[in-house]
Motif scaffolding. Structure first.
Motif, PDB file in Angstrom:
ATOM      1  N   ARG A   1       0.853  -1.200   0.000  1.00  0.00           N
ATOM      2  CA  ARG A   1       0.000   0.000   0.000  1.00  0.00           C
ATOM      3  C   ARG A   1       0.883   1.243   0.000  1.00  0.00           C
ATOM      4  N   PRO A   2       0.503   2.296  -0.731  1.00  0.00           N
ATOM      5  CA  PRO A   2       1.340   3.505  -0.824  1.00  0.00           C
ATOM      6  C   PRO A   2       1.267   4.346   0.446  1.00  0.00           C
ATOM      7  N   ILE A   3       1.681   3.756   1.546  1.00  0.00           N
ATOM      8  CA  ILE A   3       1.646   4.420   2.852  1.00  0.00           C
ATOM      9  C   ILE A   3       3.005   4.251   3.522  1.00  0.00           C
ATOM     10  N   GLY A   4       3.467   5.301   4.196  1.00  0.00           N
ATOM     11  CA  GLY A   4       4.675   5.225   5.000  1.00  0.00           C
ATOM     12  C   GLY A   4       4.293   5.326   6.465  1.00  0.00           C
ATOM     13  N   ALA A   5       4.737   4.377   7.283  1.00  0.00           N
ATOM     14  CA  ALA A   5       4.417   4.367   8.716  1.00  0.00           C
ATOM     15  C   ALA A   5       5.660   4.751   9.507  1.00  0.00           C
ATOM     16  N   VAL A   6       5.628   5.911  10.137  1.00  0.00           N
ATOM     17  CA  VAL A   6       6.765   6.417  10.907  1.00  0.00           C
ATOM     18  C   VAL A   6       6.395   6.365  12.379  1.00  0.00           C
ATOM     19  N   THR A   7       7.192   5.652  13.160  1.00  0.00           N
ATOM     20  CA  THR A   7       6.878   5.451  14.577  1.00  0.00           C
ATOM     21  C   THR A   7       8.003   5.993  15.451  1.00  0.00           C
ATOM     22  N   TYR A   8       7.630   6.646  16.547  1.00  0.00           N
ATOM     23  CA  TYR A   8       8.633   7.165  17.475  1.00  0.00           C
ATOM     24  C   TYR A   8       8.008   7.335  18.856  1.00  0.00           C
ATOM     25  N   MET A   9       8.864   7.434  19.866  1.00  0.00           N
ATOM     26  CA  MET A   9       8.401   7.651  21.230  1.00  0.00           C
ATOM     27  C   MET A   9       8.108   9.134  21.432  1.00  0.00           C
ATOM     28  N   GLN A  10       6.916   9.418  21.928  1.00  0.00           N
ATOM     29  CA  GLN A  10       6.527  10.791  22.266  1.00  0.00           C
ATOM     30  C   GLN A  10       6.224  10.806  23.757  1.00  0.00           C
ATOM     31  N   ARG A  11       7.143  11.369  24.510  1.00  0.00           N
ATOM     32  CA  ARG A  11       7.110  11.245  25.964  1.00  0.00           C
ATOM     33  C   ARG A  11       7.062   9.758  26.323  1.00  0.00           C
ATOM     34  N   ASN A  12       6.018   9.281  26.976  1.00  0.00           N
ATOM     35  CA  ASN A  12       5.957   7.868  27.350  1.00  0.00           C
ATOM     36  C   ASN A  12       5.057   7.051  26.426  1.00  0.00           C
ATOM     37  N   ASN A  13       4.671   7.631  25.312  1.00  0.00           N
ATOM     38  CA  ASN A  13       3.764   6.954  24.382  1.00  0.00           C
ATOM     39  C   ASN A  13       4.453   6.647  23.057  1.00  0.00           C
ATOM     40  N   LEU A  14       4.011   5.570  22.429  1.00  0.00           N
ATOM     41  CA  LEU A  14       4.492   5.225  21.100  1.00  0.00           C
ATOM     42  C   LEU A  14       3.508   5.809  20.088  1.00  0.00           C
ATOM     43  N   LYS A  15       3.998   6.664  19.231  1.00  0.00           N
ATOM     44  CA  LYS A  15       3.139   7.334  18.256  1.00  0.00           C
ATOM     45  C   LYS A  15       3.453   6.842  16.856  1.00  0.00           C
ATOM     46  N   MET A  16       2.407   6.550  16.101  1.00  0.00           N
ATOM     47  CA  MET A  16       2.577   6.152  14.711  1.00  0.00           C
ATOM     48  C   MET A  16       1.953   7.206  13.803  1.00  0.00           C
ATOM     49  N   CYS A  17       2.728   7.662  12.837  1.00  0.00           N
ATOM     50  CA  CYS A  17       2.258   8.645  11.864  1.00  0.00           C
ATOM     51  C   CYS A  17       2.219   7.985  10.487  1.00  0.00           C
ATOM     52  N   LEU A  18       1.118   8.143   9.807  1.00  0.00           N
ATOM     53  CA  LEU A  18       0.939   7.565   8.475  1.00  0.00           C
ATOM     54  C   LEU A  18       0.894   8.680   7.437  1.00  0.00           C
ATOM     55  N   ARG A  19       1.648   8.493   6.362  1.00  0.00           N
ATOM     56  CA  ARG A  19       1.666   9.464   5.272  1.00  0.00           C
ATOM     57  C   ARG A  19       1.468   8.744   3.945  1.00  0.00           C
ATOM     58  N   SER A  20       0.828   9.431   3.002  1.00  0.00           N
ATOM     59  CA  SER A  20       0.657   8.864   1.668  1.00  0.00           C
ATOM     60  C   SER A  20       0.756   9.957   0.621  1.00  0.00           C
ATOM     61  N   THR A  21       1.388   9.627  -0.500  1.00  0.00           N
ATOM     62  CA  THR A  21       1.473  10.555  -1.628  1.00  0.00           C
ATOM     63  C   THR A  21       0.476  10.165  -2.717  1.00  0.00           C
ATOM     64  N   ASP A  22      -0.362   9.167  -2.414  1.00  0.00           N
ATOM     65  CA  ASP A  22      -1.368   8.681  -3.367  1.00  0.00           C
ATOM     66  C   ASP A  22      -2.731   9.280  -3.015  1.00  0.00           C
ATOM     67  N   SER A  23      -3.313  10.034  -3.936  1.00  0.00           N
ATOM     68  CA  SER A  23      -4.565  10.744  -3.649  1.00  0.00           C
ATOM     69  C   SER A  23      -5.743   9.805  -3.423  1.00  0.00           C
ATOM     70  N   ALA A  24      -5.621   8.555  -3.875  1.00  0.00           N
ATOM     71  CA  ALA A  24      -6.726   7.601  -3.712  1.00  0.00           C
ATOM     72  C   ALA A  24      -6.635   6.828  -2.394  1.00  0.00           C
ATOM     73  N   THR A  25      -5.627   7.106  -1.608  1.00  0.00           N
ATOM     74  CA  THR A  25      -5.410   6.379  -0.346  1.00  0.00           C
ATOM     75  C   THR A  25      -5.812   7.235   0.843  1.00  0.00           C
ATOM     76  N   ASP A  26      -6.524   6.632   1.783  1.00  0.00           N
ATOM     77  CA  ASP A  26      -6.974   7.339   2.987  1.00  0.00           C
ATOM     78  C   ASP A  26      -6.315   6.720   4.217  1.00  0.00           C
ATOM     79  N   THR A  27      -5.282   7.390   4.717  1.00  0.00           N
ATOM     80  CA  THR A  27      -4.585   6.871   5.904  1.00  0.00           C
ATOM     81  C   THR A  27      -5.404   7.046   7.175  1.00  0.00           C
ATOM     82  N   SER A  28      -6.340   7.988   7.147  1.00  0.00           N
ATOM     83  CA  SER A  28      -7.092   8.296   8.370  1.00  0.00           C
ATOM     84  C   SER A  28      -8.024   7.174   8.791  1.00  0.00           C
ATOM     85  N   GLU A  29      -8.380   6.268   7.864  1.00  0.00           N
ATOM     86  CA  GLU A  29      -9.257   5.167   8.240  1.00  0.00           C
ATOM     87  C   GLU A  29      -8.564   4.267   9.266  1.00  0.00           C
TER      88      GLU A  29
END
Length: 367
Positions: free
Chosen positions: A307-335
């Motif tokens: 899937r044309p999605i990049g998953a970037v994960t890092y520690m934010q304070r004491n939480n693990l945060k995952m950020c999803l990005r896409s350069t494909d206009s037909a893809t919805d990462t927010s789902e």
């Protein structure tokens, strides 16, 4: 919809101590300035939305208008962090009070207009402010709103004070301009870019670079702590801001590329595979590069048949945060993000994920 209610914030020659904390807006310096304005019977007060770009430029136009006519005016930043109160604005001899790029807390403008004989004029363009505008029968005669969803406040304030100044003839019978000819085209171009962002149109070329370049000015938008604010705003150029923004974007892209070369990229089974697979990377300590890393990963993921999605994960304070990005206009990462308590837009979203759940998302086979 065009009602009118401006509230201007201006210093009018009243300076504050430079040691004032940047986020303390109902400060001793501000209250002392108001008290001095009352003693000197300053007839005009302008409050501007801080740290808004539209607010800062609106303050500039209020400053220029009153300076052209030698009308005393006190201009102050207004922030919801620690806002001024109606009783603070009980200034002796005040005739006009402007709200620039904001209408204040609900009922604030009405309360002020009822407790003061001054004319209250406000400018705003945000949908969230619609509920703050009273019905005509509840609106005092000395309260006016300039509200337009199709135009940013800075453009509306610029037009308002330009027209006000044009109506006042100079001694030789010619109307003065709010801006000098050598500044006019440059500042009007800056206003077009600000409006493009304010109204979320994002249509002008290099609008992202412009906003990145302009973001570095936020710390200078407090007229109390920065008495040179107006002179600095008059020197701003959209061309220079775009150049600075593009330089920053380029450096981020380069840094993201280097990080992806050094860090291990792996497959991520989104929602344990329910939303398909994409490429991911840990970016602890590099959260500022999330957007660029995610976009590059999105392209690599698509090239790998995922899937044309990049998953970037890092520690934010004491939480693990995952950020999803896409350069494909037909893809919805927010789902994916919304399913796990997060949110965002189709191309950019994020959420907090438990470590045990995250481990379930990692594919056995790494790239």
């Amino acid at each position: 919809m065009s009602t009118a209610m401006p509230l201007l914030r201006k210093c009018g020659g009243i300076c504050a101590t430079p040691s004032l904390r940047a986020r303390s807006f109902r400060s001793n310096a501000a209250l002392e300035a108001i008290a001095k304005a009352s003693e000197e019977r300053i007839p005009n007060i302008a409050l501007y939305n801080y740290p808004s770009f539209s607010g800062a430029f609106s303050a500039l136009f209020a400053h220029l208008f009153h300076s052209h006519l030698n009308f005393p005016c006190l201009i102050l930043p207004f922030s919801s962090v620690e806002p001024l109160r109606v009783e603070d604005l009980n200034v002796e001899g005040i005739n006009k009070c402007y709200f620039l790029d904001f209408l204040g807390p609900k009922g604030f403008a009405v309360d002020l207009s009822q407790k003061s004989p001054c004319q209250v004029i406000g400018f705003d363009h945000r949908k969230s402010s619609v509920s703050k505008i009273p019905s005509p029968e509840d609106c005092p005669e000395n309260l006016k709103f300039h509200f337009d969803l199709e135009r940013s406040s800075s453009n509306a304030v610029y037009e308002y004070f330009s027209n006000e100044l044009a109506d006042m003839k100079s001694p030789n019978g010619e109307a003065e301009g709010l801006l000098n000819p050598e500044d006019r085209d440059r500042i009007e171009m800056v206003l077009k870019y600000i409006e493009d962002g304010d109204l979320c149109r994002w249509k002008l070329p290099d609008i992202k670079a412009f906003n990145i370049g302009l973001s570095g000015w936020r710390s200078k938008f407090n007229s109390i702590t920065n008495p040179c604010m107006y002179e600095q705003l008059l020197e701003i150029s959209a061309v220079d801001l775009i150049s600075k923004g593009n330089s920053y974007i380029s450096s981020c892209q380069h840094a993201a590329s280097n990080l992806l070369k050094l860090n291990k990229v792996f497959k991520v089974r989104l929602g344990r595979g329910f939303y398909g697979e994409c490429l991911g990377v840990r970016a602890d300590g590099n959260s500022n590069l999330t957007d660029e890393i995610g976009k590059q990963l999105s392209q690599k993921s698509a090239a790998a048949g995922l899937r044309p999605i990049g998953a970037v994960t890092y520690m934010q304070r004491n939480n693990l945060k995952m950020c999803l990005r896409s350069t494909d206009s037909a893809t919805d990462t927010s789902e994916v993000a919304k399913a796990y308590g997060g949110g965002g837009s189709p191309s950019s979203s994020s959420f907090i994920i438990r470590m045990d759940e995250y481990n379930q998302w990692l594919s056995v086979n790494s790239s």
